[in-house]
Scaffold this motif. Structure first.
Motif, PDB file in Angstrom:
ATOM      1  N   GLU A   1       2.295   1.776  -3.429  1.00 42.18           N
ATOM      2  CA  GLU A   1       1.302   2.338  -4.341  1.00 42.18           C
ATOM      3  C   GLU A   1       1.057   3.817  -4.055  1.00 42.18           C
TER       4      GLU A   1
ATOM      5  N   SER B   1       0.836  -1.211   0.000  1.00 37.52           N
ATOM      6  CA  SER B   1       0.000   0.000   0.000  1.00 37.52           C
ATOM      7  C   SER B   1       0.866   1.254   0.000  1.00 37.52           C
TER       8      SER B   1
ATOM      9  N   LEU C   1      -8.014   3.259   0.300  1.00 34.16           N
ATOM     10  CA  LEU C   1      -9.351   2.691   0.422  1.00 34.16           C
ATOM     11  C   LEU C   1      -9.485   1.428  -0.433  1.00 34.16           C
ATOM     12  N   LYS C   2      -8.911   1.451  -1.614  1.00 36.71           N
ATOM     13  CA  LYS C   2      -8.932   0.268  -2.477  1.00 36.71           C
ATOM     14  C   LYS C   2      -8.229  -0.905  -1.793  1.00 36.71           C
ATOM     15  N   ASN C   3      -7.101  -0.649  -1.179  1.00 33.33           N
ATOM     16  CA  ASN C   3      -6.370  -1.718  -0.493  1.00 33.33           C
ATOM     17  C   ASN C   3      -7.108  -2.204   0.747  1.00 33.33           C
TER      18      ASN C   3
ATOM     19  N   PHE D   1     -10.411  -2.205   1.103  1.00 34.11           N
ATOM     20  CA  PHE D   1     -11.504  -3.033   0.584  1.00 34.11           C
ATOM     21  C   PHE D   1     -10.982  -4.384   0.102  1.00 34.11           C
ATOM     22  N   ASP D   2      -9.816  -4.389  -0.487  1.00 34.08           N
ATOM     23  CA  ASP D   2      -9.209  -5.633  -0.947  1.00 34.08           C
ATOM     24  C   ASP D   2      -9.027  -6.595   0.226  1.00 34.08           C
TER      25      ASP D   2
ATOM     26  N   LYS E   1      -5.945   8.769  -0.910  1.00 30.19           N
ATOM     27  CA  LYS E   1      -7.090   8.179  -0.208  1.00 30.19           C
ATOM     28  C   LYS E   1      -7.716   7.058  -1.032  1.00 30.19           C
ATOM     29  N   ASN E   2      -7.803   7.260  -2.337  1.00 26.65           N
ATOM     30  CA  ASN E   2      -8.394   6.230  -3.193  1.00 26.65           C
ATOM     31  C   ASN E   2      -7.578   4.942  -3.157  1.00 26.65           C
ATOM     32  N   VAL E   3      -6.276   5.060  -3.210  1.00 25.93           N
ATOM     33  CA  VAL E   3      -5.410   3.880  -3.195  1.00 25.93           C
ATOM     34  C   VAL E   3      -5.529   3.153  -1.857  1.00 25.93           C
TER      35      VAL E   3
ATOM     36  N   CYS F   1      -4.653  11.291  -5.027  1.00 33.95           N
ATOM     37  CA  CYS F   1      -5.155   9.919  -5.198  1.00 33.95           C
ATOM     38  C   CYS F   1      -4.823   9.008  -4.024  1.00 33.95           C
TER      39      CYS F   1
END
Length: 122
Positions: free
Chosen positions: A50, A47, A64-66, A68-69, A60-62, A58
């Motif tokens: 990334e 994370s 949050l994606k991790n 959720f993953d 927060k998006n990265v 970006c």
């Protein structure tokens, strides 16, 4: 009065017998949990890699994606994945097992839970 009632309710202590197998099992479970934590830190490191590769807007998006993953894979591994990978087949099938769905429905041992955690971390 409370102290007297508490002393009256106190059950006699029974001797605890710890065998070498119990100690070996506890060490195995402990090591599996430590290994799972170390492997999970790889997810955190990825994370951070990334986040360092994208613009600041970006981030927060990265993250949050991790997050959720991690959550979605834990749910999928708990409900279906572990049973397909490690479940026992009673019909002799070669694809997956027929037991262990939904994480044994609360009938697992500490070793089974630690093995589940270790495999999920990967």
């Amino acid at each position: 009065t409370f102290i007297r009632r508490a002393k009256a309710m106190r059950a006699p202590l029974l001797p605890v017998v710890v065998t070498a197998d119990d100690v070996h099992e506890a060490i195995d479970v402990f090591w599996l949990i430590i290994g799972a934590i170390i492997v999970f830190f790889m997810q955190i490191g990825f994370s951070m890699l990334e986040v360092g590769s994208v613009q600041a807007k970006c981030t927060k998006n990265v993250l949050l994606k991790n997050a959720f993953d991690v959550c979605i894979t834990a749910l999928c591994w708990c409900t279906v994945g572990h049973a397909l990978a490690f479940g026992k087949s009673t019909t002799g099938g070669v694809f997956g097992g027929e037991d262990g769905f939904f994480l044994w429905a609360g009938e697992a041992t500490p070793r089974q839970y630690s093995e589940w955690l270790f495999q999920w971390a990967f």
